[in-house]
Design an enzyme around this catalytic site. Sequence first.
Site, PDB file in Angstrom:
ATOM      1  N   GLY A  12      -7.109   3.831   2.069  1.00  0.00           N
ATOM      2  CA  GLY A  12      -6.480   2.965   3.064  1.00  0.00           C
ATOM      3  C   GLY A  12      -6.785   1.518   2.739  1.00  0.00           C
ATOM      4  N   MET A  14      -8.303  -2.477   3.451  1.00  0.00           N
ATOM      5  CA  MET A  14      -9.642  -2.995   3.754  1.00  0.00           C
ATOM      6  C   MET A  14      -9.865  -2.960   5.264  1.00  0.00           C
ATOM      7  SD  MET A  14      -9.716  -6.275   1.184  1.00  0.00           S
ATOM      8  CE  MET A  14     -11.405  -6.844   1.402  1.00  0.00           C
ATOM      9  N   LYS A  18     -13.341   3.148   5.803  1.00  0.00           N
ATOM     10  CA  LYS A  18     -13.381   4.229   4.814  1.00  0.00           C
ATOM     11  C   LYS A  18     -14.826   4.592   4.460  1.00  0.00           C
ATOM     12  CE  LYS A  18     -10.985   1.937   1.803  1.00  0.00           C
ATOM     13  NZ  LYS A  18     -10.812   0.693   2.594  1.00  0.00           N
ATOM     14  N   GLU A  86     -15.638   2.697  -3.137  1.00  0.00           N
ATOM     15  CA  GLU A  86     -14.909   1.673  -3.909  1.00  0.00           C
ATOM     16  C   GLU A  86     -14.436   2.232  -5.249  1.00  0.00           C
ATOM     17  OE1 GLU A  86     -14.174  -1.087  -2.517  1.00  0.00           O
ATOM     18  OE2 GLU A  86     -15.778  -1.713  -1.172  1.00  0.00           O
ATOM     19  N   CYS A 192      -0.194  -5.645   9.617  1.00  0.00           N
ATOM     20  CA  CYS A 192       0.802  -4.591   9.841  1.00  0.00           C
ATOM     21  C   CYS A 192       2.046  -4.899   9.012  1.00  0.00           C
ATOM     22  CB  CYS A 192       1.146  -4.501  11.327  1.00  0.00           C
ATOM     23  SG  CYS A 192       2.094  -5.913  11.918  1.00  0.00           S
ATOM     24  N   HIS A 195       3.728  -8.225   9.873  1.00  0.00           N
ATOM     25  CA  HIS A 195       3.053  -9.475   9.583  1.00  0.00           C
ATOM     26  C   HIS A 195       2.548  -9.610   8.139  1.00  0.00           C
ATOM     27  CE1 HIS A 195       2.549  -9.571  14.145  1.00  0.00           C
ATOM     28  NE2 HIS A 195       3.371 -10.551  13.822  1.00  0.00           N
TER      29      HIS A 195
HETATM   30 ZN   LIG Z   1       0.718  -7.398  13.068  1.00  0.00          ZN
END
Ligand SMILES: [Zn+2]
Length: 201
Positions: A12, A14, A18, A86, A192, A195
């Site tokens: 996924g 940063m 995780k 990582e 998201c 954005h």
């Molecule tokens: Zn957003």
Amino acid sequence: MNVRPHLEVIYGTMFADKSTSLVKRLLALQNLGIRTQAFKPEIDGRYGPNQITSHNGLSFPATDIKDTSDLLRYIGESTKVVGIDEVQFLNGSIIDLCDKFANEGRIVIVAGLDRDFRGEYFPFGKSGLTMADLIVKADIQTHRTARCLFETPNGFCGGVASRVQRFIDGEVAPYDSPTIAVGKEESYTPRCRQHFQFYEL
Ligand SMILES: [Zn+2]
């Protein structure tokens, strides 16, 4: 808790916790008395503390490795659980090695970034292989997301962030900037779909 041999990839963006997921699994398996060993890549010659740490304060001891040959050197024959944080910073040979470890009867749990700052699958160096090639090998694919930190007039967006925006000296990083930047004032923030500033190619 799955104690049969398998490969799990926790992937996924940063800030998606995780490492927390990884550390929780390693601690749980070790608590069952299963011999567990963890590793993390040394990045650009920088050694961190010899542990994987999570945001909620949990940690697990980890050996720094430069590449997969170090991993083969340091892994114990009797080790039944292999954890790597990582993982995207290792070279492409880690993919076959994870497969091999699991085929030998080990539990392999690795965590890493699925995408680079461009929103593309994170490349394993210049090998031509990416995190996609590792994820597809996994028996368990665990996807984690973060919360979008884009500032709106009403506070942070808070939407599901699957990507990370990278800034260099305050500006959105250009597409052709190196995947791993050294010596620049850089920062990352989870975004998201709405954005994240996609690159026009
Ligand atoms: Zn957003």
